[in-house]
Each structure stands twice: as C-alpha cells, then as structure tokens.
Motif scaffolding. Structure first.
Motif, short mmCIF file in Angstrom:
data_model
loop_
_atom_site.label_atom_id
_atom_site.label_comp_id
_atom_site.label_asym_id
_atom_site.label_seq_id
_atom_site.Cartn_x
_atom_site.Cartn_y
_atom_site.Cartn_z
N TRP A 44 0.80 -0.82 -0.33
CA TRP A 44 0.13 -0.08 0.40
C TRP A 44 0.67 1.55 0.39
N GLY A 45 -0.04 2.00 -0.44
CA GLY A 45 1.04 3.58 -0.61
C GLY A 45 1.33 4.53 -1.94
N GLY A 46 2.51 5.12 -2.04
CA GLY A 46 2.62 5.28 -4.27
C GLY A 46 3.00 6.42 -3.96
N ALA A 86 -5.84 0.98 11.26
CA ALA A 86 -6.12 -0.44 11.75
C ALA A 86 -6.41 -1.46 10.08
N THR A 87 -7.14 -1.29 8.88
CA THR A 87 -7.87 -1.20 7.76
C THR A 87 -6.15 -1.97 7.27
N LEU A 88 -5.02 -0.52 6.96
CA LEU A 88 -3.81 -1.19 6.43
C LEU A 88 -2.17 -1.70 7.30
N ALA A 89 -2.98 -1.68 8.47
CA ALA A 89 -1.94 -2.72 9.41
C ALA A 89 -1.14 -3.69 9.00
N GLY A 90 -0.40 -3.85 9.13
CA GLY A 90 0.57 -5.29 7.99
C GLY A 90 1.25 -4.62 6.84
N SER A 91 1.12 -3.98 5.93
CA SER A 91 0.72 -3.36 4.72
C SER A 91 2.49 -2.87 4.84
N VAL A 92 3.12 -3.79 3.40
CA VAL A 92 4.17 -3.46 3.01
C VAL A 92 4.04 -1.74 2.47
N PHE A 93 4.68 -0.25 3.04
CA PHE A 93 4.50 0.96 2.90
C PHE A 93 5.55 0.98 1.39
N LEU A 94 4.90 1.40 0.69
CA LEU A 94 5.51 2.03 -1.07
C LEU A 94 5.15 3.38 -0.81
#
Length: 211
Positions: A74-76, A94-102
């Motif tokens: 997730w990110g951009g 909370a929905t995005l927790a655990g994402s690899v941030f871009l």
C-alpha cells in the motif's frame, strides 16, 4: 511513460512487466545496474531515437532489523498520498496495518523538510506505526526546470533518505526500510503489484513480489 522510453524499453522494466502480465509465482526484484532521472525532451523528436543518459547503479540501501516481512503493498506517490489524507480518502490505520509501505516522490522535487512533514502526518494518523517494512523509491533529483548538478542531486537524495529515516525512527522504529528501489519517477521502473503480496527479506537482502 516507460513503454515509450526513447531508444528501447529498459530490460529490467520489460522483465518485471512480463512477469506481471504472464506470471503468478514469486518474482525477485533486481537492483538496477544502471539508473536514470534525466529523460530526453519529448519536444525534441530527434532525441527520441536515443536512450536517455544513465548512471552506474548503487544498489539498495537497507536499514533496520534483520528480519523477514510479508504483507500486502500500500502507498504510492507521497505527495498524492498527502492530498488523499487531506481529503480523508485513506482507509483507517487498522485496516492498513501490516502492509508493506510503498513511497516515492515526483518530478516536483519536494524538499526534505516537506517529505518529513508528509510522513509525520501519516504517523500522526497512526499509519506509519502499522507498517513493518517500507520500500522507498529512488528519489528523482532532476527535472527540466531544475537541472541539479551531480553533487546537488546526491545531496538532495541523501537529505530525502534522512527525512524518511527520521520519520520512521519517530513513528515506526522497528520497520525495515529499503531505499533506492527502482520504481516511481526514475528509470528503470520495476513493476510492483499494488495491493499484491510482497516479501522484504532483510536477512538475505531480497525483495520479492507475487503478481
């Protein structure tokens, strides 16, 4: 833009695009042996047959714990993410927790202090603390309206890395950070599946994605 790259499509861009279109297994991203951020002038038709100027690759820069992280991406573009935050168009932390941030920045060359402030705002929204890893695109440091010298470009990129490190140190100190990954506004452009799976292996220093 990269499909219309003057001269020819960069081989790394082509290889990752082929994997994205026709593959479904894990794909290892590759540090570029060369990179560029000084495109040819599209207004000069005579320049479009020649490949753009490229510089020797510097590899990825790793920072953080020696661990392996897997998650959805997730990110951009950071400036666009900041606009979305201002418009309240970002999912709850909370929905995005655990994402690899871009994250990557644009040809507008935002200064380091603004990069920090934008990330700080993500941190205050509780987003950064939920990202166990971040892939940071190589900073574009040249544009036709701002033709930085090689030394100025190096300084700009270094200051941006420091700004990102500062924000994560404050809000997500245990996150794995990988700098100068080739996606975003520089050349070549590796294809990373948005919302797809990514594995950031800080032990073997490998980045893999599944399309």
């Amino acid at each position: 833009m990269h499909l219309g790259r003057p001269g020819a499509l960069h081989p790394l861009t082509a290889d990752s695009l082929r994997a994205a279109l026709f593959g479904s297994d894990w794909y290892d991203l590759t540090p570029a042996p060369e990179w560029g951020d000084e495109p040819n002038d599209w207004h000069d038709a005579g320049s479009l047959a020649d490949e753009p100027v490229m510089f020797p690759g510097t590899g990825w820069r790793w920072q953080g714990l020696a661990t392996v992280v897997e998650g959805r991406t997730w990110g951009g573009n950071l400036e666009v993410l900041h606009w979305l935050l201002a418009a309240d168009r970002v999912a709850p932390a909370a929905t995005l927790a655990g994402s690899v941030f871009l994250m990557e920045t644009s040809e507008e060359l935002p200064p380091a202090v603004e990069v920090y402030r934008m990330l700080r705002n993500l941190g205050e929204r509780g987003l950064l603390s939920g990202f166990p890893a971040a892939l940071v695109g190589r900073a574009k440091a040249w544009e036709f309206g701002r033709r930085l010298t090689p030394a100025e470009k190096q300084t700009y990129a270094g200051e941006q890395r420091a700004a990102v490190s500062r924000a994560f140190a404050e809000y997500a100190p245990e996150a794995v950070l990988v700098f100068d990954v080739d996606f975003g506004h520089t050349d070549p452009q590796l294809i990373i599946p948005y919302g797809g799976e990514a594995r950031v292996d800080a032990v073997q220093r490998r980045i893999s994605v599944r399309y």
